[in-house]
Design a protein around this motif. Structure first.
Motif, PDB file in Angstrom:
ATOM      1  N   ALA A 503       0.840  -1.213   0.000  1.00 12.52           N
ATOM      2  CA  ALA A 503       0.000   0.000   0.000  1.00 12.52           C
ATOM      3  C   ALA A 503       0.869   1.255   0.000  1.00 12.52           C
ATOM      4  CB  ALA A 503      -0.919  -0.016   1.220  1.00 12.52           C
ATOM      5  N   LEU A 504       1.989   1.216   0.752  1.00 19.10           N
ATOM      6  CA  LEU A 504       2.904   2.360   0.782  1.00 19.10           C
ATOM      7  C   LEU A 504       3.517   2.596  -0.596  1.00 19.10           C
ATOM      8  CD1 LEU A 504       4.443   4.564   2.362  1.00 19.10           C
ATOM      9  CD2 LEU A 504       6.174   2.852   2.911  1.00 19.10           C
ATOM     10  N   VAL A 505       3.867   1.517  -1.272  1.00 20.07           N
ATOM     11  CA  VAL A 505       4.423   1.640  -2.621  1.00 20.07           C
ATOM     12  C   VAL A 505       3.419   2.322  -3.549  1.00 20.07           C
ATOM     13  CG1 VAL A 505       5.227   0.364  -4.651  1.00 20.07           C
ATOM     14  CG2 VAL A 505       5.924  -0.377  -2.361  1.00 20.07           C
ATOM     15  N   MET A 506       2.156   1.922  -3.449  1.00 21.98           N
ATOM     16  CA  MET A 506       1.136   2.466  -4.347  1.00 21.98           C
ATOM     17  C   MET A 506       0.787   3.919  -4.017  1.00 21.98           C
ATOM     18  SD  MET A 506       0.919  -0.121  -6.224  1.00 21.98           S
ATOM     19  CE  MET A 506      -0.335   0.483  -7.340  1.00 21.98           C
ATOM     20  N   SER A 507       1.041   4.352  -2.759  1.00 22.42           N
ATOM     21  CA  SER A 507       0.665   5.717  -2.349  1.00 22.42           C
ATOM     22  C   SER A 507       1.841   6.692  -2.353  1.00 22.42           C
ATOM     23  CB  SER A 507       0.044   5.677  -0.943  1.00 22.42           C
ATOM     24  OG  SER A 507       1.019   5.252   0.014  1.00 22.42           O
ATOM     25  N   MET A 508       2.999   6.257  -2.795  1.00 25.21           N
ATOM     26  CA  MET A 508       4.173   7.129  -2.821  1.00 25.21           C
ATOM     27  C   MET A 508       3.933   8.348  -3.705  1.00 25.21           C
ATOM     28  SD  MET A 508       7.168   4.224  -3.155  1.00 25.21           S
ATOM     29  CE  MET A 508       8.175   5.339  -4.091  1.00 25.21           C
ATOM     30  N   PRO A 509       4.522   9.507  -3.327  1.00 21.83           N
ATOM     31  CA  PRO A 509       4.337  10.710  -4.154  1.00 21.83           C
ATOM     32  C   PRO A 509       5.116  10.672  -5.466  1.00 21.83           C
ATOM     33  CG  PRO A 509       5.804  11.164  -2.308  1.00 21.83           C
ATOM     34  CD  PRO A 509       5.273   9.792  -2.093  1.00 21.83           C
ATOM     35  N   MET A 510       6.002   9.695  -5.612  1.00 13.80           N
ATOM     36  CA  MET A 510       6.726   9.524  -6.865  1.00 13.80           C
ATOM     37  C   MET A 510       6.534   8.084  -7.358  1.00 13.80           C
ATOM     38  SD  MET A 510       8.725   9.038  -4.024  1.00 13.80           S
ATOM     39  CE  MET A 510       9.570  10.573  -3.683  1.00 13.80           C
ATOM     40  N   LYS A 511       6.827   7.849  -8.618  1.00 10.20           N
ATOM     41  CA  LYS A 511       6.647   6.512  -9.181  1.00 10.20           C
ATOM     42  C   LYS A 511       7.693   5.562  -8.616  1.00 10.20           C
ATOM     43  CE  LYS A 511       6.264   4.031 -13.574  1.00 10.20           C
ATOM     44  NZ  LYS A 511       6.365   4.127 -15.053  1.00 10.20           N
ATOM     45  N   ALA A 512       7.250   4.389  -8.184  1.00  4.36           N
ATOM     46  CA  ALA A 512       8.168   3.407  -7.612  1.00  4.36           C
ATOM     47  C   ALA A 512       9.153   2.925  -8.672  1.00  4.36           C
ATOM     48  CB  ALA A 512       7.386   2.226  -7.045  1.00  4.36           C
ATOM     49  N   ASN A 513      10.419   2.821  -8.271  1.00  3.39           N
ATOM     50  CA  ASN A 513      11.429   2.343  -9.212  1.00  3.39           C
ATOM     51  C   ASN A 513      11.794   0.885  -8.907  1.00  3.39           C
ATOM     52  OD1 ASN A 513      12.973   2.471  -6.900  1.00  3.39           O
ATOM     53  ND2 ASN A 513      14.380   4.040  -7.648  1.00  3.39           N
ATOM     54  N   LEU A 514      12.802   0.386  -9.574  1.00  4.97           N
ATOM     55  CA  LEU A 514      13.218  -1.004  -9.442  1.00  4.97           C
ATOM     56  C   LEU A 514      13.600  -1.340  -8.002  1.00  4.97           C
ATOM     57  CD1 LEU A 514      13.614  -3.293 -11.595  1.00  4.97           C
ATOM     58  CD2 LEU A 514      16.047  -2.784 -11.460  1.00  4.97           C
ATOM     59  N   MET A 515      14.295  -0.416  -7.347  1.00  2.00           N
ATOM     60  CA  MET A 515      14.771  -0.648  -5.989  1.00  2.00           C
ATOM     61  C   MET A 515      13.600  -0.883  -5.025  1.00  2.00           C
ATOM     62  SD  MET A 515      17.194   1.892  -3.732  1.00  2.00           S
ATOM     63  CE  MET A 515      16.170   3.290  -4.162  1.00  2.00           C
ATOM     64  N   VAL A 516      12.542  -0.134  -5.172  1.00  2.13           N
ATOM     65  CA  VAL A 516      11.378  -0.258  -4.284  1.00  2.13           C
ATOM     66  C   VAL A 516      10.706  -1.619  -4.466  1.00  2.13           C
ATOM     67  CG1 VAL A 516       9.103   0.677  -3.733  1.00  2.13           C
ATOM     68  CG2 VAL A 516      10.994   2.241  -4.244  1.00  2.13           C
ATOM     69  N   TRP A 517      10.463  -1.995  -5.724  1.00  9.00           N
ATOM     70  CA  TRP A 517       9.776  -3.266  -5.969  1.00  9.00           C
ATOM     71  C   TRP A 517      10.649  -4.462  -5.577  1.00  9.00           C
ATOM     72  CZ3 TRP A 517       4.832  -3.295  -6.317  1.00  9.00           C
ATOM     73  CH2 TRP A 517       4.145  -2.238  -6.907  1.00  9.00           C
ATOM     74  N   LEU A 518      11.968  -4.345  -5.747  1.00  5.59           N
ATOM     75  CA  LEU A 518      12.860  -5.429  -5.325  1.00  5.59           C
ATOM     76  C   LEU A 518      12.849  -5.598  -3.806  1.00  5.59           C
ATOM     77  CD1 LEU A 518      15.987  -5.073  -7.656  1.00  5.59           C
ATOM     78  CD2 LEU A 518      14.473  -7.065  -7.463  1.00  5.59           C
ATOM     79  N   ALA A 519      12.730  -4.468  -3.076  1.00  2.00           N
ATOM     80  CA  ALA A 519      12.637  -4.547  -1.613  1.00  2.00           C
ATOM     81  C   ALA A 519      11.386  -5.319  -1.209  1.00  2.00           C
ATOM     82  CB  ALA A 519      12.623  -3.135  -1.019  1.00  2.00           C
ATOM     83  N   LEU A 520      10.283  -5.048  -1.899  1.00  5.87           N
ATOM     84  CA  LEU A 520       9.035  -5.758  -1.600  1.00  5.87           C
ATOM     85  C   LEU A 520       9.135  -7.240  -1.984  1.00  5.87           C
ATOM     86  CD1 LEU A 520       6.122  -5.573  -0.597  1.00  5.87           C
ATOM     87  CD2 LEU A 520       5.430  -4.947  -2.927  1.00  5.87           C
ATOM     88  N   LEU A 521       9.725  -7.523  -3.138  1.00  6.39           N
ATOM     89  CA  LEU A 521       9.859  -8.910  -3.590  1.00  6.39           C
ATOM     90  C   LEU A 521      10.757  -9.705  -2.648  1.00  6.39           C
ATOM     91  CD1 LEU A 521       9.344 -11.130  -5.652  1.00  6.39           C
ATOM     92  CD2 LEU A 521      11.182 -10.160  -7.064  1.00  6.39           C
ATOM     93  N   SER A 522      11.828  -9.094  -2.187  1.00  7.18           N
ATOM     94  CA  SER A 522      12.729  -9.763  -1.249  1.00  7.18           C
ATOM     95  C   SER A 522      12.011 -10.112   0.054  1.00  7.18           C
ATOM     96  CB  SER A 522      13.934  -8.857  -0.959  1.00  7.18           C
ATOM     97  OG  SER A 522      14.804  -9.458  -0.034  1.00  7.18           O
ATOM     98  N   ALA A 523      11.137  -9.224   0.509  1.00 10.55           N
ATOM     99  CA  ALA A 523      10.366  -9.489   1.733  1.00 10.55           C
ATOM    100  C   ALA A 523       9.393 -10.641   1.521  1.00 10.55           C
ATOM    101  CB  ALA A 523       9.616  -8.227   2.146  1.00 10.55           C
ATOM    102  N   CYS A 524       8.834 -10.704   0.311  1.00  9.10           N
ATOM    103  CA  CYS A 524       7.924 -11.813  -0.002  1.00  9.10           C
ATOM    104  C   CYS A 524       8.671 -13.147   0.039  1.00  9.10           C
ATOM    105  CB  CYS A 524       7.310 -11.621  -1.385  1.00  9.10           C
ATOM    106  SG  CYS A 524       6.208 -10.207  -1.499  1.00  9.10           S
ATOM    107  N   ARG A 525       9.907 -13.152  -0.406  1.00 12.11           N
ATOM    108  CA  ARG A 525      10.739 -14.367  -0.341  1.00 12.11           C
ATOM    109  C   ARG A 525      10.930 -14.798   1.106  1.00 12.11           C
ATOM    110  NH1 ARG A 525      13.181 -18.346   0.540  1.00 12.11           N
ATOM    111  NH2 ARG A 525      15.242 -19.004  -0.198  1.00 12.11           N
TER     112      ARG A 525
END
Length: 717
Positions: A503-525
């Motif tokens: 939800a934080l990723v989707m509500s960020m004031p700027m567009k999420a980049n690769l680093m943000v999505w990789l942080a989320l994917l790593s947590a999912c792992r």
């Protein structure tokens, strides 16, 4: 023995003690001879000689940092000349004893313009703008130097608007090139490069200092390309650049890697004279070629330089480090020490950075000893480099000890220890340092926030992270960047709050980049959440279809869930697209030599003994009840093969080698390029208990300190 050329008389002698006294405008030398009887001899009646002699004696006291003795001598002089008053005023202001300077200034019977200017400059040096302006207004006669002194001082203190008003209030006929230069320099020093450039273009006449000031100002404010444009304009207008101008031009060319422009400036230096005699031009050329990855040319310049002082040596040392040639850098440092070139703070910092690059603690300790000998350990510049060196080499307690010894701690110093402790998962230490930082009224910045969130992530302090993120979000002095959002996503994800992280990723004031999505994917792992992982992976592949990290994380997640069909599909796609997984490797540095291991590696000269040690450790591990965790064997093979694959992970090979090659009882420090797997983490905990040694492992996430069967991360990483 102290000699005064104007007196041609010894003040101190082995067998006699001489002093100077003044009587009726004549100087007498009173000498107590070895027989104890005093004798006197007249030396001079020339008033200019008398004043010159007084100056010599005052400077002797002041150069030896005995200001009070200088004042005691000054008080013995009847009717001191105004120039002697001015010397004392400058000395008091330089030592931040402004009240005494002002009191003495009021006692001057006949003040000249030099004494007025000196007092104004002293007030500005001590930060007393009100008194400086009051004195300026009281001056019976002001020269252009008076105006320029006040303008320059105000600009140095950041009072730009008042300085502007004074500058334009000057009589245009008195507004000389020095005054214009002071304004340009002050604008640049306060980050107002557009105003500086506008004023530069308005100047009725420009000298070489004007050109050098604007080029240097543009370069220091991130306008290096514009600085080179101005440099070309200077040459085109027929102005011969000074050595300072050449240095500024080379600095700008180095920053934006303008190789051909730098070559042209080098040619200009050759045409203008023998640059080899100017150490600053030589050092700038070395730095320029180093930044452009031309180390052979940098070495050629160094060898050609005729004046090799510490600045030139440090330029070469830093250049090697910048090009990841750390062994060569440390060899340069050793050679400069051998021939007696005394290192400065930059030299030590560059050498310590190379120790970090090699992860060579032993060399770092040797350099630390030299730092202590020279009394530089308490300085923020070198002290900060020592903190980084010890932190990156796995010795966070030593890093903290060095930090505590730093006298004046800037925000950089605080950030260094906060980030260092965060890497080791010392979350409570980080929060304690942050509180101390605030109590000492040091304003945090964006790097501070990154360090704090990193510490919370590695220590599982979710509520602290939320409070800190909210606090900095309300601080106007710190702007939240995408790196900060990525760090907060990492905290939420590691703590299992995957929905909130998404939800934080989707509500960020700027567009999420690769680093943000990789942080989320790593947590999912970490938390085996396939739903969020697949959404995050799809976002990553939209931005970068060949992102190997995303493929590997997703493949490992499927493998840990025994979804081998999906694993095979991902691996097939990676092979088809030519995407190669980064192999896991571990290494350690012993006696200056790096030993690197891959999983199931058999290339090391001690392979036989290493595998024997691992077999012995395997027996001991099973005696303690260790059972391999097969979910970390990421291949669909038989159980026996999975156990064997886990047993020969690269970090285990490195640890076995260290047990064979280091003194019993010493700490083992191993570096790993990927995140340590859960099975190895469990095994290394038990190993530390079996061999009764501390084992430090730095993986891609953090440092793990294993001791007595326990890890510093508390099994959270």
């Amino acid at each position: 023995m102290l000699l005064f050329s104007s007196l041609a008389k010894s003040i101190f002698h082995t067998n006699t003690f001489s002093c100077i006294a003044i009587r009726n405008s004549r100087i007498f030398s009173f000498t107590t001879a070895t027989n104890g009887f005093p004798s006197t001899s007249s030396i001079s009646t020339n008033p200019f000689t008398i004043i010159k002699s007084h100056k010599h004696i005052l400077f002797h006291y002041l150069n030896n940092r005995t200001l009070d003795q200088a004042r005691a001598f000054f008080d013995q002089i009847p009717s001191p000349h105004v120039s002697l008053y001015t010397i004392m005023l400058h000395a008091y202001a330089s030592n931040h004893r402004l009240h005494e300077a002002i009191h003495l200034f009021r006692q001057i019977p006949f003040k000249d313009v030099v004494s007025w200017n000196s007092m104004i400059k002293g007030c500005l040096h001590c930060g007393d703008i009100v008194t400086a302006r009051k004195l300026f207004d009281e001056m019976p006669h002001r020269t252009v130097v008076s105006w320029t002194t006040l303008v320059d001082g105000l600009l140095r203190l950041g009072v730009v608007e008042e300085a502007e008003a004074l500058f334009w209030a000057m009589d245009p006929m008195d507004r000389d090139v020095a005054a214009w230069n002071a304004m340009i320099h002050g604008y640049c020093g306060n980050g107002r490069v557009d105003d500086a450039l506008r004023l530069f273009r308005q100047m009725p006449s420009k000298d070489v200092i004007s050109w050098s000031s604007i080029i240097n100002g543009l370069d220091h404010n991130g306008e290096s390309e514009q600085a080179l444009v101005v440099f070309r304009d200077m040459v085109a207008s027929g102005v011969c650049p000074s050595s300072v101008g050449l240095v500024c031009g080379l600095s700008a060319a180095a920053k934006i890697l303008a190789f051909h422009v730098g070559i042209q400036i080098h040619c200009s230096a050759l045409k203008l004279g023998d640059w080899r005699f100017d150490e600053f031009v030589s050092a700038s050329l070395v730095t320029f070629y180093s930044c452009c990855k031309q180390m052979e040319s940098a070495c050629w310049v160094f060898c050609e330089a005729l004046c090799k002082n510490v600045v030139v040596w440090t330029a070469l040392l830093t250049g090697y480090g910048f090009n990841d040639k750390h062994l060569e850098a440390l060899e340069v440092f050793r050679e400069m020490m051998r021939i007696g070139v005394i290192p400065n703070e930059s030299s030590f910092t560059s050498a310590l950075n190379s120790c970090c690059g090699l992860e060579d603690l032993e060399r770092g300790k040797v350099i630390h000893a030299e730092v202590v000998k020279m009394g530089l350990e308490s300085g923020g510049y070198v002290g900060g480099s020592l903190v980084v060196m010890y932190s990156k080499c796995g010795y966070v307690s030593d890093a903290v000890s060095v930090f505590k010894g730093i006298n004046e701690k800037s925000v950089v110093s605080w950030n260094t220890v906060i980030v260092g402790c965060a890497q080791h998962g010392c979350g409570m230490w980080v929060l304690a340092f942050f509180n101390q930082m605030l109590r000492q009224r040091v304003d945090p910045d964006g790097i501070t926030l990154t360090g704090l969130l990193s510490a919370c992530s590695r220590s599982g302090m979710l509520q602290k992270a939320r409070c800190i993120f909210r606090y900095f979000g309300q601080e106007r002095s710190v702007t939240l960047t995408i790196e900060h959002y990525a760090s907060m996503v990492d905290v939420l994800g590691r703590c299992g709050e995957l929905e909130e992280a998404e939800a934080l990723v989707m509500s960020m004031p700027m567009k999420a980049n690769l680093m943000v999505w990789l942080a989320l994917l790593s947590a999912c792992r970490k938390h085996s959440n396939l739903d969020v992982a697949e959404r995050a992976a799809n976002r990553i592949f939209e931005m970068e279809p060949d992102c190997s990290a995303a493929y590997v994380l997703l493949s490992n997640l499927y493998a840990s869930s025994s979804r081998w069909a999906e694993v095979a599909l991902i691996r097939k796609k990676m092979k088809h697209n030519g995407i190669v997984k980064q192999p896991g490797s571990s290494w350690l540095t012993l006696k200056g030599q790096k030993h690197k291991f891959l999983s199931a590696d058999r290339s090391h000269p001690l392979t036989g003994k290493i595998y024997q040690k691992l077999e012995w450790l395997g027996v001991k591990l099973k005696e303690l009840g260790y059972v391999p965790d097969e979910q970390f064997a990421l291949h669909d093979v038989e159980t026996e093969q999975k156990e064997e694959m886990l047993s020969y992970h690269s970090e285990r090979l490195a640890i076995a080698f260290a047990l064979l090659s280091t003194v019993e009882g010493s700490t083992i420090t191993v570096m790993k390029n990927l995140r340590v797997c859960g099975d190895c983490h469990s095994a290394i905990k038990l190993m530390s208990h079996i061999v009764d040694r501390e084992i430090v492992v730095r993986d891609s996430s953090r440092f793990h300190h294993f001791k007595n069967g326990i890890c510093s991360c508390g099994d959270y990483w």
